[in-house]
Design an enzyme around this catalytic site. Structure first.
Site, PDB file in Angstrom:
ATOM      1  N   THR A  48       0.707  -1.282   0.109  1.00  0.00           N
ATOM      2  CA  THR A  48       0.072   0.183  -0.003  1.00  0.00           C
ATOM      3  C   THR A  48       0.742   1.180  -0.115  1.00  0.00           C
ATOM      4  O   THR A  48       0.246   2.406  -0.208  1.00  0.00           O
ATOM      5  CB  THR A  48      -0.770   0.004   1.176  1.00  0.00           C
ATOM      6  OG1 THR A  48      -1.575  -1.153   1.336  1.00  0.00           O
ATOM      7  CG2 THR A  48      -1.962   1.019   1.095  1.00  0.00           C
ATOM      8  N   TYR A 136       5.354 -12.442   4.429  1.00  0.00           N
ATOM      9  CA  TYR A 136       4.564 -11.761   3.443  1.00  0.00           C
ATOM     10  C   TYR A 136       4.170 -12.798   2.394  1.00  0.00           C
ATOM     11  O   TYR A 136       4.694 -12.954   1.459  1.00  0.00           O
ATOM     12  CB  TYR A 136       4.744 -10.518   2.958  1.00  0.00           C
ATOM     13  CG  TYR A 136       3.833  -9.584   2.605  1.00  0.00           C
ATOM     14  CD1 TYR A 136       2.292 -10.026   2.427  1.00  0.00           C
ATOM     15  CD2 TYR A 136       4.086  -8.537   1.970  1.00  0.00           C
ATOM     16  CE1 TYR A 136       1.454  -9.267   1.782  1.00  0.00           C
ATOM     17  CE2 TYR A 136       3.358  -7.410   1.242  1.00  0.00           C
ATOM     18  CZ  TYR A 136       1.752  -7.932   1.344  1.00  0.00           C
ATOM     19  OH  TYR A 136       0.850  -6.965   0.604  1.00  0.00           O
ATOM     20  N   LYS A 164       2.053 -12.524   7.485  1.00  0.00           N
ATOM     21  CA  LYS A 164       0.884 -11.669   7.042  1.00  0.00           C
ATOM     22  C   LYS A 164       0.377 -12.461   5.878  1.00  0.00           C
ATOM     23  O   LYS A 164       1.034 -12.838   5.010  1.00  0.00           O
ATOM     24  CB  LYS A 164       1.330 -10.270   6.458  1.00  0.00           C
ATOM     25  CG  LYS A 164       0.069  -9.372   5.781  1.00  0.00           C
ATOM     26  CD  LYS A 164       0.689  -8.192   5.230  1.00  0.00           C
ATOM     27  CE  LYS A 164      -0.522  -7.528   4.527  1.00  0.00           C
ATOM     28  NZ  LYS A 164      -0.156  -6.087   3.506  1.00  0.00           N
TER      29      LYS A 164
END
Length: 290
Positions: A48, A136, A164
């Site tokens: 993001t 991730y 994550k």
């Protein structure tokens, strides 16, 4: 050693209107907005945060700026990913030197290795730092899926502490939890359900536009007030669904700007939302802005 818990804001990187320069003043203001809302941790240089469009010197500058401005008021997570192991270690050591509480690391992406190479990548990074690592998993972008079976093996590496998972698959979340993993959900549309399932928190881009609601959602679930949490989630879901079905960073930035937190545009080649998309986003955001 402290454990990460709660809402981690995967922070947008504010740019000037031409998208060419980081707006450092807007970055500090945006961090302050997250801290006022009570987020538990802040991630810099994540997806993001448009890390793939940042120059190496910009990534290091953002880590230094954020670490100094957060100054212990929330946990600080730094994305330290790169295609090569050596460059990843450079970013990881730099983030560790600034005082990062955790390093978010993708598996090697684009023409990457086999799974033995992925394991070796994380093992070498762990050997090079002492900071906890969050793996991730976002296979739609890396081409590599960190399955529960493979993550169970990664958990044997000393500094690998968290994962994550951004697949937005509640079954996968539960499978990871079942092996004893510390799982932070990264799939916006299942944030509520992942917390109810037992995730200790979320690493969440939508938090940029709704930090107070995200923190409230976490606190309500943690307190066992599930009916109240469900009602709040019904207000949050339309925007989270919108983000998932449109260009993600353009959508989150547009929503964040609508929420009164200026973060500017995305860096090219990502284009702004169309007029029709903006109208739909305003409708999706209406339950949060009224």
């Amino acid at each position: 050693m402290k454990k990460l818990r709660g809402i981690c804001a995967a922070l947008c990187t504010p740019f000037t209107e031409d998208g060419e320069r980081i707006d450092e003043s807007a970055l500090r203001n945006h961090i302050d907005s997250m801290l006022v809302a009570g987020v538990h941790s802040i991630l810099i240089n994540g997806g993001t945060g448009e890390f793939a469009c940042l120059r190496p010197e910009e990534r290091r500058r953002l880590v230094e700026l954020a670490a100094g401005h957060i100054d212990g008021r929330a946990d600080f997570v730094a994305m330290s990913s790169a295609v090569s192991t050596s460059e990843t270690i450079e970013y990881a050591r730099h983030a560790e030197a600034t005082g990062a509480d955790c390093l978010l690391v993708l598996p090697p992406y684009f023409e990457g290795p086999d799974m033995e190479g992925v394991y070796g990548h994380y093992a070498e990074i762990s050997d090079a730092v002492s900071t906890p690592i969050m793996v991730y998993n976002i296979p739609v972008h890396t081409g590599i899926d960190i399955t529960p079976a493979f993550f169970k093996r990664l958990m044997e590496i000393e500094n690998v502490r968290y994962i994550k998972d951004s697949m937005a698959d509640i079954l996968r979340i539960q499978e990871l939890l079942a092996i004893g993993a510390e799982v932070f959900n990264g799939g916006d549309p299942i944030a509520f359900f992942s917390l109810v399932a037992g995730c200790p928190g979320c690493v969440w881009g939508a938090v940029n536009a709704m930090p107070g609601e995200a923190v409230d959602l976490y606190n309500l679930v943690a307190a066992g007030q599930l009916a109240e949490a469900r009602d709040l989630w019904h207000r949050m879901f339309p925007a989270n669904r919108f983000f998932w079905h449109h260009v993600y960073n353009a959508s989150v930035k547009a929503a964040t700007n609508l929420s009164g937190r200026p973060v500017g545009p995305c860096r090219k080649p990502v284009k702004p939302l169309t007029e029709r998309e903006m109208a739909d986003l305003r409708e999706a955001m209406k339950p949060l802005l009224t």
